[in-house]
Design a protein around this motif. Structure first.
Motif, short mmCIF file in Angstrom:
data_model
loop_
_atom_site.label_atom_id
_atom_site.label_comp_id
_atom_site.label_asym_id
_atom_site.label_seq_id
_atom_site.Cartn_x
_atom_site.Cartn_y
_atom_site.Cartn_z
N GLY A 187 -23.55 -0.68 -20.60
CA GLY A 187 -24.56 -1.26 -20.21
C GLY A 187 -25.58 -0.54 -19.37
N VAL A 188 -24.86 -0.25 -18.03
CA VAL A 188 -25.53 0.18 -17.08
C VAL A 188 -25.34 1.75 -16.68
CG1 VAL A 188 -25.65 -2.03 -16.04
CG2 VAL A 188 -23.78 -0.63 -15.25
N ALA A 189 -24.16 2.49 -17.34
CA ALA A 189 -23.77 3.93 -16.99
C ALA A 189 -24.94 4.75 -17.29
CB ALA A 189 -22.47 4.27 -17.68
N ARG A 190 -25.07 6.02 -16.61
CA ARG A 190 -25.89 7.11 -16.80
C ARG A 190 -25.28 8.21 -17.76
NH1 ARG A 190 -30.28 7.70 -13.29
NH2 ARG A 190 -30.79 9.45 -15.00
N PHE A 191 -25.95 8.43 -18.83
CA PHE A 191 -25.42 9.66 -19.68
C PHE A 191 -26.65 10.44 -19.64
CE2 PHE A 191 -22.95 5.80 -20.86
CZ PHE A 191 -21.86 6.10 -20.85
N LYS A 192 -26.38 11.60 -20.47
CA LYS A 192 -27.39 12.48 -20.77
C LYS A 192 -28.49 12.22 -21.29
CE LYS A 192 -27.78 17.41 -22.49
NZ LYS A 192 -27.15 18.49 -23.08
N ASP A 193 -29.69 12.66 -21.07
CA ASP A 193 -31.00 12.28 -21.44
C ASP A 193 -31.31 10.72 -21.51
OD1 ASP A 193 -31.07 14.98 -21.79
OD2 ASP A 193 -30.52 14.90 -23.98
N ASP A 194 -30.52 9.94 -20.87
CA ASP A 194 -30.83 8.48 -20.78
C ASP A 194 -31.67 8.20 -19.75
OD1 ASP A 194 -29.02 7.87 -22.84
OD2 ASP A 194 -27.66 6.97 -21.57
N LYS A 195 -32.66 7.13 -19.95
CA LYS A 195 -33.76 6.55 -18.59
C LYS A 195 -32.92 5.48 -17.95
CE LYS A 195 -36.25 10.21 -19.63
NZ LYS A 195 -36.38 11.49 -18.54
N ILE A 196 -32.77 5.52 -16.79
CA ILE A 196 -32.47 4.26 -16.18
C ILE A 196 -33.51 3.23 -16.03
CG2 ILE A 196 -33.04 5.02 -13.96
CD1 ILE A 196 -30.15 3.83 -12.99
N THR A 197 -33.37 1.84 -16.10
CA THR A 197 -34.12 1.06 -16.00
C THR A 197 -34.10 0.12 -14.76
OG1 THR A 197 -32.94 -0.63 -17.11
CG2 THR A 197 -34.23 0.66 -18.75
N VAL A 198 -34.74 -0.80 -14.36
CA VAL A 198 -35.00 -1.64 -13.22
C VAL A 198 -33.88 -2.36 -13.59
CG1 VAL A 198 -36.07 -3.29 -11.70
CG2 VAL A 198 -37.30 -1.30 -12.74
N ASN A 199 -33.48 -2.96 -14.65
CA ASN A 199 -32.42 -3.89 -14.72
C ASN A 199 -31.05 -3.23 -14.50
OD1 ASN A 199 -33.86 -6.26 -15.40
ND2 ASN A 199 -34.12 -5.61 -17.44
N ASN A 200 -30.90 -2.02 -14.80
CA ASN A 200 -29.60 -1.21 -14.51
C ASN A 200 -29.20 -1.16 -13.06
OD1 ASN A 200 -30.46 1.14 -17.17
ND2 ASN A 200 -29.27 -0.71 -17.26
N GLN A 201 -30.54 -1.14 -12.19
CA GLN A 201 -30.32 -0.79 -10.94
C GLN A 201 -29.93 -1.94 -10.32
OE1 GLN A 201 -34.10 0.73 -9.97
NE2 GLN A 201 -33.65 2.82 -9.99
N ILE A 202 -30.56 -3.08 -10.82
CA ILE A 202 -30.46 -4.47 -10.09
C ILE A 202 -29.22 -5.07 -10.54
CG2 ILE A 202 -31.35 -6.99 -10.36
CD1 ILE A 202 -34.16 -5.91 -10.56
N VAL A 203 -28.49 -4.74 -11.61
CA VAL A 203 -27.19 -5.37 -12.04
C VAL A 203 -26.17 -4.55 -11.14
CG1 VAL A 203 -25.32 -5.07 -13.78
CG2 VAL A 203 -27.59 -5.85 -14.49
#
Length: 690
Positions: A187-203
């Motif tokens: 749900g919140v991890a960073r993978f190659k070519d992924d774009k992080i969202t505000v919700n990922n940061q807030i969680v």
């Protein structure tokens, strides 16, 4: 015509300035045409009282039967929950010190989160639920799909509300609760070519804040200020109880009990590093052993036997199945167990027949006119014949599952369906593709250029296939020649001893030079018995050092540069040659006297020496080489020594350092059969089935 009216002061306006009709159903509307008299004043669309509560606990009643939970998993889970309930945080009691608790645990040293990570299908999430069921703990579960929402900040707020709901449940019922987040990295991890969202940061920030302040949770605005019909608002009757929850002076901040958190995932290295640091998250890698997988599988098959399955032979069958597929996870064996029911279901369907009415009645039962308001009468689903869960049936099912896994990897239909699929190209192919793209872009006849390029690629593929077939034929021919060489060597040795007569049959594939080389090698073997010292191959030298390492000394007579680059571990250097010149044109000069001097000053010539075997490692050269000259000089020195002539055996290693490195590493470890040395090196390929 009846009109809907509401009090002017109670008309909430929406974002566009109009009257909020849903809210009006709750306030000031007296018209029964819209409100009705049967269900009362408030409609569910307005109040949300009849909806399923999003913050309710997980019901574990669906887990039926006896399952085996590995002891070390249960101990780790129980220890984490107990530590978090035994510790007293600085805001829990005013009369308790903030640095210690009644149990002696420091609040700042107990991590709130237990991070269970490991490979897919090893039973992380299911074992957590089994632990909760067996220990009487109420879980509040958050899945990875709930960690994203169209509304920014909502997943973090949901996580905090779920945490407060678990704390309220523990305080109200006196029963331990735990917050479980499944597949956190999905749900919140960073993978190659992924774009992080505000919700990922807030969680992730919400989880870090809970770890730092587990008894003080910020919910944003006060719930009393929210619209009553907001379905995301959790209205808990216990919130009014001051014993359960004490509100701070800060708006939206609540005090609650400390609730342990358990998260599962596959790769936590993709998470935000401050979240996984020590003190916040207790990381634990879960990889069940073969015995633990066999025990869990045994309990599953044992329950299946109690429900009508036949043929299971006990825990030995489970161990044999796991041993047959040693690299497969737990879910692989569960899939194999489920596949054992396929044959029984097919036989049962054949017995029922193809009549749609019979199939409907057999699967979902009949409902008569007189039973319209009663519970429907269903025909029990009975498998005839019974399921076969014997070891042969389980092995067949597991083999089918493994074959399907491998088939997916082998076929790889993405190459056929995805236009942008690219294989690993060579540098020349990349340049050619760029030239073709440039030509297609600037030339009017771009389509013709592209067609020519594709035709050229097709011809290249045909050429590569032909080259591969020719290479395979060449390798087959080389293998045949190698076997023929071996047979000729054995025949020559037998002929030398007078044991048999060699007869050449068929057409020889050797050239005259190759035949001469074989005869020369045979002559060299015959001459070995006439030398003043023993000649051993690398296997005999390896066995001698392994059986008595303190009595065996390896002496490397190659130049010092070659010795420093690669040699046998534990060998000493007595260089019988010196390398001069440049790297491109090296010149090797003999220095046998230097080798003798180095040998005399070594530990082998000491009167207290315990060495019994002196193995000389050279470059594999024959007569005339510096290694053979050094051996003659060493033999003369040893023979002239009173204390070494009878106690020290001089041995020449056949083929020198090259022969040793083909079978052993420089450290003395045997090389695997499928791994060569140098250009013959290969790699072992692993697939999903092995």
């Amino acid at each position: 015509r009846a009109r809907v009216s509401a009090s002017p002061g109670d008309e909430p306006r929406d974002a566009l300035g109009g009257q909020d009709f849903i809210y009006s159903q709750r306030s000031g509307v007296s018209e029964s045409l819209f409100k009705g008299d049967l269900l009362g004043v408030d409609a569910d669309v307005a109040s949300g009282d009849l909806r399923a509560r999003g913050e309710s606990s997980r019901d574990l009643s669906f887990i039926r039967g006896e399952y085996y939970v590995p002891e070390r998993f249960l101990e780790r889970f129980a220890a984490h929950v107990a530590k978090n309930y035994l510790v007293v945080d600085e805001d829990d009691d005013d009369d308790v010190s903030s640095s210690s608790s009644r149990s002696g645990l420091r609040a700042a040293g107990v991590p709130l989160i237990l991070g269970i990570w490991g490979g897919k299908g090893c039973g992380k999430s299911f074992n957590v639920e089994l632990c909760c069921r067996d220990m009487g703990i109420t879980p509040f579960v958050v899945s990875a799909g709930e960690l994203e929402d169209p509304v920014a900040g909502e997943p973090g707020a949901l996580l905090r509300r779920r945490y407060v709901a678990a704390a309220n449940e523990a305080a109200r019922r006196g029963k331990p609760t735990v917050l479980v987040i499944n597949d956190l990295d999905a749900g919140v991890a960073r993978f190659k070519d992924d774009k992080i969202t505000v919700n990922n940061q807030i969680v992730q920030a919400s989880l870090m804040n809970l770890c730092d302040n587990p008894t003080r949770v910020s919910l944003g605005a006060r719930r009393a200020d929210r619209r009553a019909w907001d379905s995301r608002d959790e209205r808990d009757p216990s919130e009014a109880d001051p014993v359960v929850q004490r509100r701070d002076a800060l708006v939206g901040s609540v005090r609650c009990l400390r609730v342990p958190i358990v998260v599962t995932g596959n790769d936590f290295s993709r998470l935000y590093a401050p979240l996984t640091r020590a003190g916040r998250m207790d990381l634990w890698h879960w990889e069940p052993s073969r015995e633990e997988i066999a025990s869990m599988l045994h309990q599953t098959l044992k329950d299946a036997e109690e429900t009508g399955a036949v043929g299971y032979g006990g825990v030995e069958d489970a161990r044999a199945l796991v041993q047959r597929f040693p690299d497969q996870p737990l879910d692989f064996f569960a899939a194999a167990r489920a596949m054992c029911a396929d044959d029984a279901v097919r036989d049962w369907l054949a017995e029922v027949g193809s009549d749609p009415e019979r199939v409907r009645a057999a699967l979902v039962g009949r409902r008569g006119a007189a039973e319209a308001c009663e519970e429907r009468s269903t025909k029990p689903f009975v498998l005839k014949p019974r399921q076969d869960v014997s070891l042969p049936a389980l092995l067949r099912a597991a083999a089918r599952v493994a074959a399907e896994q491998q088939h997916v990897l082998d076929v790889n239909l993405a190459r056929e369906y995805v236009n942008a699929w690219t294989e690993d190209l060579t540098t020349a192919e990349i340049r050619q593709r760029r030239r073709a793209d440039a030509a297609r872009a600037r030339a009017p006849e771009a389509r013709n250029v592209l067609d020519a390029f594709e035709n050229e690629r097709a011809e290249k593929r045909k050429t590569l296939n032909a080259d591969a077939k020719a290479r395979a034929l060449f390798e087959t021919n080389a293998l045949a020649k190698s076997n023929a060489d071996y047979l000729l060597e054995v025949s020559a040795e037998a002929a030398r001893r007078g044991l048999t007569t060699a007869i050449e049959i068929g057409v020889s594939t050797r050239s005259d030079a190759e035949k001469a080389a074989v005869l020369e090698a045979e002559a060299e073997r015959v001459c070995e018995s006439e030398r003043a010292w023993d000649v051993w191959d690398c296997v005999e030298c390896y066995r001698a050092r392994k059986e008595n390492p303190k009595a065996t000394l390896f002496v490397d007579v190659r130049p010092k540069k070659a010795f420093l680059r690669e040699t046998v571990k534990g060998a000493i250097n007595c260089p019988a040659a010196v390398t001069r010149g440049t790297v491109a044109e090296p010149v090797t000069e003999k220095d046998v006297d230097g080798a003798v001097a180095a040998l005399r000053s070594s530990a082998a010539f000491s009167k207290k020496s315990a060495f019994e075997i002196l193995v000389v490692v050279g470059d594999g050269g024959g007569d005339g080489g510096y290694a053979r000259d050094a051996l003659r000089a060493f033999h003369d020195v040893i023979s002239s020594s009173d204390h070494l002539s009878n106690s020290l055996k001089l041995v020449e290693m056949r083929d020198g350092i090259d022969g040793w490195l083909k079978r052993y590493t420089p450290g003395g470890a045997p090389r695997p059969r499928y791994v060569g040395y140098g250009k013959d090196n290969e790699e072992t390929m692993f697939t999903a089935s092995n």
